[in-house]
Scaffold this active site. Sequence first.
Site, short mmCIF file in Angstrom:
data_model
loop_
_atom_site.label_atom_id
_atom_site.label_comp_id
_atom_site.label_asym_id
_atom_site.label_seq_id
_atom_site.Cartn_x
_atom_site.Cartn_y
_atom_site.Cartn_z
N GLY A 1 0.82 -1.21 0.00
CA GLY A 1 0.00 0.00 0.00
C GLY A 1 0.85 1.26 0.00
N ASN A 2 0.33 2.30 0.63
CA ASN A 2 1.01 3.61 0.56
C ASN A 2 2.40 3.59 1.20
OD1 ASN A 2 -0.66 5.31 -0.95
ND2 ASN A 2 -2.15 5.35 0.72
N THR B 1 4.37 1.06 1.64
CA THR B 1 5.24 0.23 0.78
C THR B 1 5.73 1.02 -0.43
OG1 THR B 1 3.99 -1.69 1.47
CG2 THR B 1 5.34 -1.96 -0.50
N ASP C 1 -8.06 -0.52 1.30
CA ASP C 1 -8.46 0.88 1.48
C ASP C 1 -8.68 1.62 0.16
OD1 ASP C 1 -8.21 0.45 4.18
OD2 ASP C 1 -6.23 1.37 4.35
N ARG D 1 -33.48 -1.36 16.20
CA ARG D 1 -32.27 -0.77 16.79
C ARG D 1 -31.53 0.13 15.81
NH1 ARG D 1 -30.06 -6.50 19.11
NH2 ARG D 1 -31.15 -6.44 21.10
N GLY E 1 -10.52 1.60 7.42
CA GLY E 1 -10.23 2.80 6.62
C GLY E 1 -9.90 3.94 7.57
N GLU F 1 -13.34 3.63 10.48
CA GLU F 1 -12.58 3.68 11.75
C GLU F 1 -11.83 5.00 11.93
OE1 GLU F 1 -9.31 0.83 11.80
OE2 GLU F 1 -9.01 1.10 9.67
N GLN G 1 -12.69 -8.31 7.32
CA GLN G 1 -12.87 -7.60 6.04
C GLN G 1 -11.75 -7.87 5.05
OE1 GLN G 1 -14.40 -3.29 6.98
NE2 GLN G 1 -13.52 -4.19 8.82
N ARG G 2 -10.57 -8.26 5.53
CA ARG G 2 -9.52 -8.53 4.55
C ARG G 2 -9.08 -10.00 4.57
NH1 ARG G 2 -5.09 -4.90 7.83
NH2 ARG G 2 -3.83 -6.69 8.36
O1 F6P Z 1 -4.40 -0.70 5.23
C1 F6P Z 1 -5.28 -1.74 5.41
C2 F6P Z 1 -5.84 -1.74 6.81
O2 F6P Z 1 -6.70 -2.86 6.91
C3 F6P Z 1 -6.56 -0.47 7.20
O3 F6P Z 1 -7.87 -0.36 6.72
C4 F6P Z 1 -6.51 -0.57 8.70
O4 F6P Z 1 -6.62 0.69 9.29
C5 F6P Z 1 -5.16 -1.17 8.93
O5 F6P Z 1 -4.83 -1.88 7.75
C6 F6P Z 1 -5.10 -2.10 10.10
O6 F6P Z 1 -3.80 -2.55 10.25
P1 F6P Z 1 -3.32 -3.75 11.16
O7 F6P Z 1 -3.83 -5.01 10.55
O8 F6P Z 1 -1.85 -3.66 11.14
O9 F6P Z 1 -3.94 -3.49 12.49
#
Ligand code: F6P
Length: 357
Positions: free
Chosen positions: A111-112, A114, A136, A171, A179, A231, A283-284
């Site tokens: 990402g950024n 890197t 992101d 609710r 993010g 976040e 999410q990832r």
């Molecule tokens: O950059 C991807 C990301 O998932 C962001 O959305 C998040 O803020 C961050 O990485 C979380 O990082 P880590 O897994 O190191 O807590």
Amino acid sequence: MKRRIGLLTAGGDCPGLNAAIRGVAYASYNMFDAEFIGINDGFTGLIEGSYTFMPPSDFGGILTLGGTILGTSRTPYRNMRVIEDDNVDKVAAMKRNYAAMGLDCLITLGGNGTHKTANLLAEEGLNVIGLPKTIDNDIWGTDVTFGFHTAVDIATDVVDRIHTTANSHGRVMVIELMGNKAGWLTLYAGLGGGADIILLPEIPYDLDSVIKSIEKRSTHKRNFAIICIAEGAMDTEEAKLKKKQLEQKRAAEHFTSVGQRLASNIQEKMGVEARVVIPGHYQRGGSPSPYDRVLATRFGAHAAKLIRDGEYGYTVAMDGDKIVRNKLSDVAGKTKLVPADSEIITTARRMGIGFGD
Ligand code: F6P
């Protein structure tokens, strides 16, 4: 002439990393005489000289695999030129290990952060090519990064499923999505999942405005509301603070996250039940979506073409429907944020979605 290529994944893991690695490898094998070295755990492995030769069989069966077969780590760019307690000159070590491995080039998938380190290494004379991964979607110069669409699929599914409870119990459900700086994921999952309110780092929110949007729903006879909050979202007062001041303010508040705080504020001010859901690393996780498999493959294969042509100092990008390259020096240090006046935000507003402003 054989080319020896180093592969490294850095920063947070992300769906599509293995698909991109495979893309680089298979396209390289098909276009020229290539051999690969996998560098373990991101820049840490390059600094420490931890790596493994990868035979072609290492790239089989990984298209659908989540995470990264190389391992990853977070080695902040800001410390790269700082000599810390271990007394290691990290930049010198990376250059030394690059030479010791006999690399013709290094592919950095990340990402950024890197991209900033990749550019540093390119400026130091190494042959580097970047590949843009992140859920992101905030890398400058590319319409999309691999990993983003998979995360959108997952986060949207969360929003979909949360509707059931929100509706049944009447609710307010606050869903906090990843993010920190950029709200692309929250925006897409919020819009795709039919959220009522979307709060992004790029658009500071006002609690009263959020409450008005919730109240508007009850006047439309809907007894529940779905809020997607990134976040990294902040309120209008926080937006005026410097980073350190914001950290102090947050620490004094004792909330574990922005979503927790928002739910607590809503409950207190409105007297309604507000709950928080934080899917976090879910999410990832897991297998990349078909979209990301295709994108990562295209990006990886394009990197192979750049290697074949000896074109270094670039990162691969998507421009419309074309895969292109951008100079690492143009990308490093920039972040692609959600423009507050973009068409997608305007569309969401037309749909009646509140942004808390
Ligand atoms: O950059 C991807 C990301 O998932 C962001 O959305 C998040 O803020 C961050 O990485 C979380 O990082 P880590 O897994 O190191 O807590």
